[in-house]
Design a protein around this motif. Sequence first.
Motif, short mmCIF file in Angstrom:
data_model
loop_
_atom_site.label_atom_id
_atom_site.label_comp_id
_atom_site.label_asym_id
_atom_site.label_seq_id
_atom_site.Cartn_x
_atom_site.Cartn_y
_atom_site.Cartn_z
N TYR A 41 0.90 -1.20 -0.11
CA TYR A 41 -0.11 -0.10 -0.07
C TYR A 41 0.94 1.49 -0.17
O TYR A 41 1.72 1.45 0.78
CB TYR A 41 -0.93 0.00 1.22
CG TYR A 41 -1.98 -1.07 1.34
CD1 TYR A 41 -3.16 -1.00 0.61
CD2 TYR A 41 -1.61 -2.36 1.91
CE1 TYR A 41 -4.03 -2.16 0.51
CE2 TYR A 41 -2.58 -3.55 1.72
CZ TYR A 41 -3.84 -3.42 1.23
OH TYR A 41 -4.57 -4.43 1.00
N ILE A 42 0.46 2.18 -0.67
CA ILE A 42 0.92 3.29 -0.90
C ILE A 42 0.11 4.35 -0.38
O ILE A 42 -1.10 4.67 -0.80
CB ILE A 42 1.31 3.76 -2.31
CG1 ILE A 42 2.41 2.67 -3.05
CG2 ILE A 42 2.37 5.11 -2.44
CD1 ILE A 42 2.62 2.75 -4.50
N VAL A 43 0.61 5.36 0.52
CA VAL A 43 -0.25 6.51 1.18
C VAL A 43 0.62 7.51 1.07
O VAL A 43 1.79 7.78 1.58
CB VAL A 43 -0.28 5.98 2.89
CG1 VAL A 43 -1.12 7.06 3.18
CG2 VAL A 43 -1.25 4.68 2.75
N ASP A 44 -0.11 8.81 0.59
CA ASP A 44 0.45 10.15 0.67
C ASP A 44 0.37 10.84 2.12
O ASP A 44 -0.62 11.00 2.64
CB ASP A 44 -0.33 11.08 -0.15
CG ASP A 44 0.23 12.40 -0.55
OD1 ASP A 44 0.91 12.66 0.10
OD2 ASP A 44 -0.25 12.79 -1.68
N ILE A 90 11.46 3.08 -6.15
CA ILE A 90 10.68 4.05 -6.11
C ILE A 90 10.73 5.07 -7.23
O ILE A 90 11.87 5.75 -7.26
CB ILE A 90 10.87 4.78 -4.74
CG1 ILE A 90 10.55 3.60 -3.60
CG2 ILE A 90 9.87 6.02 -4.28
CD1 ILE A 90 11.25 4.00 -2.33
N GLU A 91 9.61 5.42 -7.83
CA GLU A 91 9.77 6.38 -8.90
C GLU A 91 8.74 7.48 -8.72
O GLU A 91 7.70 7.46 -8.13
CB GLU A 91 9.27 5.63 -10.30
CG GLU A 91 10.15 4.61 -10.50
CD GLU A 91 9.93 4.06 -12.01
OE1 GLU A 91 8.94 3.98 -12.45
OE2 GLU A 91 10.93 3.48 -12.77
N ARG A 92 9.01 8.78 -9.27
CA ARG A 92 8.34 10.04 -9.01
C ARG A 92 7.93 10.57 -10.36
O ARG A 92 8.79 10.62 -11.19
CB ARG A 92 8.91 11.03 -8.16
CG ARG A 92 9.19 10.39 -6.75
CD ARG A 92 10.03 11.44 -5.84
NE ARG A 92 10.26 11.00 -4.46
CZ ARG A 92 9.47 11.45 -3.68
NH1 ARG A 92 8.01 12.08 -3.99
NH2 ARG A 92 9.57 11.23 -2.30
N ASP A 93 6.57 11.20 -10.42
CA ASP A 93 6.37 11.97 -11.66
C ASP A 93 6.70 13.41 -11.60
O ASP A 93 7.08 13.59 -10.41
CB ASP A 93 4.91 11.55 -11.92
CG ASP A 93 3.91 12.27 -10.98
OD1 ASP A 93 4.49 13.00 -10.14
OD2 ASP A 93 2.97 11.46 -10.95
N MET A 129 4.33 12.71 -7.24
CA MET A 129 3.60 11.43 -6.96
C MET A 129 4.43 10.27 -7.21
O MET A 129 5.17 10.04 -8.22
CB MET A 129 2.32 11.23 -7.78
CG MET A 129 1.48 10.29 -7.03
SD MET A 129 0.89 10.61 -5.63
CE MET A 129 -0.17 11.89 -5.74
N VAL A 130 4.33 9.29 -6.06
CA VAL A 130 5.33 7.97 -6.03
C VAL A 130 4.53 6.89 -6.65
O VAL A 130 3.23 6.77 -6.51
CB VAL A 130 5.50 7.94 -4.66
CG1 VAL A 130 5.93 6.48 -4.49
CG2 VAL A 130 6.75 8.61 -4.07
#
Length: 250
Positions: free
Chosen positions: A188-191, A236-239, A243-244
């Motif tokens: 799970y990914i949480v901001d 782990i990538e970012r736009d 956003m991850v």
Amino acid sequence: PNFKFSGGGYRSAHNIQVNEETGFAYVAGVRLAAGAANNACGLEEPPRFNTLIYDLNTDPTNPDVAACLPNVGEHDFYPIVYTGPDERFQGHEIVFVFDGRDRAGQAAGNPIGGFTEIWDATDKNNIEVLASFRIPELVFSHNGWTTEEQDFLFIGDEIDELVAAGWLPGVFAQPVDDPTNTPATGTYIVDVRELDNPVVVERFEHDTVSLDHNIIVKGDKIYQANYTSGTRVLQIERDEAGMVSLRPIA
């Protein structure tokens, strides 16, 4: 044995995480002994799962109990000195709390549960719960870690794959003899760019079918231990918006 540290002790616990920057040890899933710890925490009849926080700064071989929190902190912690984007809490001791199952809900036959909490534990006499949330698909808030930038949180759930495959709560981690499907391993990914307003991004699905166990982040990679698919490494990538997302690499 019963360990008795300056009026605090316990029969058993699940996990210990030490914040080496602040010198505090966070002990999860504590079953309190009948002696000194109960008195130090003011609990005549303590519940099954409790949190003890030890201050290791003065005498780490005989530490004082800095705080006791009853009926919370079943499974794991990730304590940090916060340097992330939420300016209100920079320099504070922030603790991400993985509280295991929703014990009341599971007793009622509800497989969905598992609270995750975010604490401001800077003042051990006045720990503030910044957020307490449940992810709808998550069954057991098991373990987690943030990005190095401390802006996104990754959470592992030890048994959500079993529930998706047809298991119902009863015996913990009961195997599925005839699964209705074979769900992919999930992370799970949480901001958490606002610590008091966590936003679920997604349940990232791996290209494996297994139960995930523990997550550790180092640099821009996640190292994840799984039951039957070994150790998996995720990039782990970012736009452009920050956003991850995740991508399996090894």
